[in-house]
Write a protein that holds these residues in place. Sequence first.
Motif, PDB file in Angstrom:
ATOM      1  N   LEU A   1       7.998   2.911  -0.023  1.00  0.00           N
ATOM      2  CA  LEU A   1       7.562   2.712  -1.401  1.00  0.00           C
ATOM      3  C   LEU A   1       6.627   3.820  -1.860  1.00  0.00           C
ATOM      4  O   LEU A   1       6.523   4.128  -3.033  1.00  0.00           O
ATOM      5  CB  LEU A   1       6.826   1.372  -1.535  1.00  0.00           C
ATOM      6  CG  LEU A   1       7.594   0.116  -1.121  1.00  0.00           C
ATOM      7  CD1 LEU A   1       6.692  -1.101  -1.255  1.00  0.00           C
ATOM      8  CD2 LEU A   1       8.827  -0.049  -1.998  1.00  0.00           C
ATOM      9  N   GLN A   2       5.922   4.358  -0.919  1.00  0.00           N
ATOM     10  CA  GLN A   2       4.846   5.262  -1.293  1.00  0.00           C
ATOM     11  C   GLN A   2       5.165   6.721  -1.143  1.00  0.00           C
ATOM     12  O   GLN A   2       4.336   7.576  -1.384  1.00  0.00           O
ATOM     13  CB  GLN A   2       3.627   4.932  -0.433  1.00  0.00           C
ATOM     14  CG  GLN A   2       3.162   3.538  -0.742  1.00  0.00           C
ATOM     15  CD  GLN A   2       2.286   3.039   0.348  1.00  0.00           C
ATOM     16  OE1 GLN A   2       2.262   3.611   1.420  1.00  0.00           O
ATOM     17  NE2 GLN A   2       1.565   1.982   0.080  1.00  0.00           N
TER      18      GLN A   2
ATOM     19  N   SER B   1       3.997   8.956  -4.014  1.00  0.00           N
ATOM     20  CA  SER B   1       2.554   9.125  -4.136  1.00  0.00           C
ATOM     21  C   SER B   1       2.036  10.120  -3.106  1.00  0.00           C
ATOM     22  O   SER B   1       1.230  10.988  -3.412  1.00  0.00           O
ATOM     23  CB  SER B   1       1.844   7.785  -3.909  1.00  0.00           C
ATOM     24  OG  SER B   1       2.219   6.873  -4.887  1.00  0.00           O
ATOM     25  N   LEU B   2       2.506   9.989  -1.879  1.00  0.00           N
ATOM     26  CA  LEU B   2       2.027  10.875  -0.826  1.00  0.00           C
ATOM     27  C   LEU B   2       2.485  12.301  -1.048  1.00  0.00           C
ATOM     28  O   LEU B   2       1.749  13.251  -0.790  1.00  0.00           O
ATOM     29  CB  LEU B   2       2.495  10.383   0.547  1.00  0.00           C
ATOM     30  CG  LEU B   2       1.665   9.254   1.153  1.00  0.00           C
ATOM     31  CD1 LEU B   2       2.212   8.864   2.509  1.00  0.00           C
ATOM     32  CD2 LEU B   2       0.205   9.669   1.282  1.00  0.00           C
TER      33      LEU B   2
ATOM     34  N   ARG C   1      -1.149  18.310  -4.296  1.00  0.00           N
ATOM     35  CA  ARG C   1      -2.467  18.533  -4.886  1.00  0.00           C
ATOM     36  C   ARG C   1      -3.394  19.214  -3.882  1.00  0.00           C
ATOM     37  O   ARG C   1      -4.213  20.052  -4.243  1.00  0.00           O
ATOM     38  CB  ARG C   1      -3.060  17.184  -5.332  1.00  0.00           C
ATOM     39  CG  ARG C   1      -4.336  17.295  -6.116  1.00  0.00           C
ATOM     40  CD  ARG C   1      -4.592  16.036  -6.931  1.00  0.00           C
ATOM     41  NE  ARG C   1      -4.956  14.886  -6.122  1.00  0.00           N
ATOM     42  CZ  ARG C   1      -6.132  14.735  -5.515  1.00  0.00           C
ATOM     43  NH1 ARG C   1      -7.041  15.676  -5.619  1.00  0.00           N
ATOM     44  NH2 ARG C   1      -6.392  13.662  -4.819  1.00  0.00           N
TER      45      ARG C   1
ATOM     46  N   LEU D   1       0.316  13.850  -3.582  1.00  0.00           N
ATOM     47  CA  LEU D   1      -0.999  14.133  -3.008  1.00  0.00           C
ATOM     48  C   LEU D   1      -0.975  15.403  -2.180  1.00  0.00           C
ATOM     49  O   LEU D   1      -1.844  16.262  -2.292  1.00  0.00           O
ATOM     50  CB  LEU D   1      -1.427  12.953  -2.131  1.00  0.00           C
ATOM     51  CG  LEU D   1      -2.709  13.164  -1.345  1.00  0.00           C
ATOM     52  CD1 LEU D   1      -3.882  13.336  -2.296  1.00  0.00           C
ATOM     53  CD2 LEU D   1      -2.956  12.000  -0.410  1.00  0.00           C
TER      54      LEU D   1
ATOM     55  N   GLY E   1       6.666  -0.273   3.905  1.00  0.00           N
ATOM     56  CA  GLY E   1       5.671   0.088   2.901  1.00  0.00           C
ATOM     57  C   GLY E   1       5.684   1.581   2.627  1.00  0.00           C
ATOM     58  O   GLY E   1       5.576   2.019   1.480  1.00  0.00           O
ATOM     59  N   ALA E   2       5.849   2.367   3.683  1.00  0.00           N
ATOM     60  CA  ALA E   2       5.806   3.821   3.534  1.00  0.00           C
ATOM     61  C   ALA E   2       6.894   4.327   2.596  1.00  0.00           C
ATOM     62  O   ALA E   2       6.678   5.253   1.824  1.00  0.00           O
ATOM     63  CB  ALA E   2       5.935   4.482   4.903  1.00  0.00           C
TER      64      ALA E   2
END
Lengths: 365, 365
Positions: A283-284, A287-288, A294, A291, A280-281
């Motif tokens: 895939l993300q 996004s991370l 940001r 973040l 799963g990580a």
Amino acid sequence: MSGQPQAKKRSAAAAPPVIALDAMGGDNAPGEVVKGAVLAVREHGLRPVLIGRSPEVNALLAQEDATGLIPVVHAEDALAMHEGALTSWRRPRSSVAMACKLIRQGDASALVSAGSTGGVVATSTVRLRTQPGVLRAALAVVLPTHPRPTILLDAGANADAKPEMLVQFAHLGAAYAQTAHGVAAPRVGILTIGAEPGKGNRLARKASELLTATSAEAGTPPLDFRGNIEGHDLLAGEVDVVVTDGFTGNVALKSVEGAVRFAFEAVTDALTSSRIAKAGALLQRRSLRELRTRLDSETYGGAVLLGLNGTVVIAHGSSSANGIARACLLAHELAGGRIVEQVRRRLGATTRPAGWLHRLSQSDE
Amino acid sequence: MSGQPQAKKRSAAAAPPVIALDAMGGDNAPGEVVKGAVLAVREHGLRPVLIGRSPEVNALLAQEDATGLIPVVHAEDALAMHEGALTSWRRPRSSVAMACKLIRQGDASALVSAGSTGGVVATSTVRLRTQPGVLRAALAVVLPTHPRPTILLDAGANADAKPEMLVQFAHLGAAYAQTAHGVAAPRVGILTIGAEPGKGNRLARKASELLTATSAEAGTPPLDFRGNIEGHDLLAGEVDVVVTDGFTGNVALKSVEGAVRFAFEAVTDALTSSRIAKAGALLQRRSLRELRTRLDSETYGGAVLLGLNGTVVIAHGSSSANGIARACLLAHELAGGRIVEQVRRRLGATTRPAGWLHRLSQSDE
């Protein structure tokens, strides 16, 4: 008391402000600083001047195909990253001291350095001096709140503060919010414990009383004082400015930074703790990464020392070229928005004759 | 000065300590409190007594098939969650006040409440009084550091503190670390700004000097003072106890809590911001849930008010039955480990004749 015409003393209103950039400050100096200066010119159209050992700086400019693009002012000395406040005073030929000299001479409007906070604060406070009517310069940082950022000050310039200083910090922060974030009527809160009025330690309670009184006062740009802010509301974005003493502010800021890092590490561990979670990580990852960017405070350009006769931006010590360019952009906005004059209008001694705050400040000096 | 025989005044050393549990305190009282008491008996073999409106409490016990399992002491009054310190003093028949009475009479060793922190601190401070030689009770919280937890105090009981109080807080925290976490020689740090000695505000600098002097002193359980801790090291697990005044401690604690919540929300947003990321998030739900549980401060049982003639544990206001049971377990460990007597050995006036700290504390009273 108020209503005097907008200050029109400075002449070069049209030209962009000159930014004295400390080429020698920061973990990645001078390499990343020079690259950042080039970015500042080519991508943002700013006007930096590089202050540092000119042979080194010129060689780096040549590497960037930028010989002659940016003026270089020679400074043979530089503050080391570990150097504290006292040592820096005795270094009149350091790049930071030379940058302050440019500002005093009117040849620059702002100083940007990624050097040690203690050294830059001490050197610029001594060499630029506080503006008339300002009790103490305060270090302001920007917290990544939504929808608008929140300014926290003092983040460490004054470990021991008096209540009337916190009232001035409110004005300094409000001027920052107006200039850099375009907030017409900045909301101000005080960092304390407990939600009700009358909570907190002696300093916070007294400062709160003074802020309430100032809020109700007519004349001079008023303050929209919203009362108490607790630690867990620091990132809630409920106000535009949070005032506190430099001890509490520094502890709060670093506690927030440490806790965010702690939570990220914990999340990363959790996301990679089992094979299925690892899948799963992957895939993300994007996004991370977004973040992290940001929340990265470098995005906001750095801390600002407010209340001096000149704009001072202190970039993170680990700033990359991008971080340096953003710090220059912040300095450009603040100096171009005439923050020094805005502070003068709010706190300048001549605009507040015989006010209680002025009397308090006289007795303090 | 030291080396006197272990205190043997209490008689019922073998029986588990009786815990006076405030049935009426907390957002989920009395329902979850009663369930928590039943858990404490059935799963942990503890000895709670429920204090509150007996018809309600008995009806809830009946629902749990636990009629007669736990003694109930009637208290007709209860502190409301929003009630502050002052109001609570005037409520002698509140469940918290009645619980303190049980402790004073020797019928219980500890108080557990999920009521408002301000109300419980004020009521128990007035009704249990500080131990001889203790200047002020301090609120201690446990931070989820690794490999061992870190105790932070004062987390809010004393907004304005004196340097010698911080030295006492170090002893209170060390007694807590020894009793609850089995740390033989707790390492103590002071929360301040800057890493070098001599940094910080006046309070922290003076307290730091006193702690260094105490550390070097022979006799009485010594302190292993490790110097300055900055905000970003609060969660680094470098020391077992961090001392500070109640204002700074409360701001730091709440800043950490707020930042962790902020980071989690940001991560959750990032993990569900695109379809592909959402698919990944499904895989990781369990990892994240486990993580949340680990960071949930309820796991640690709540805050402890140290320095009173009795053990006082303040559970989170939103405690579930599990949280209540854990708070009872913490109270059981502290009271069973005779923390009150440990504090007496460290700070009791009779064990520190003519010491400089004792003189300081006398002049303060």
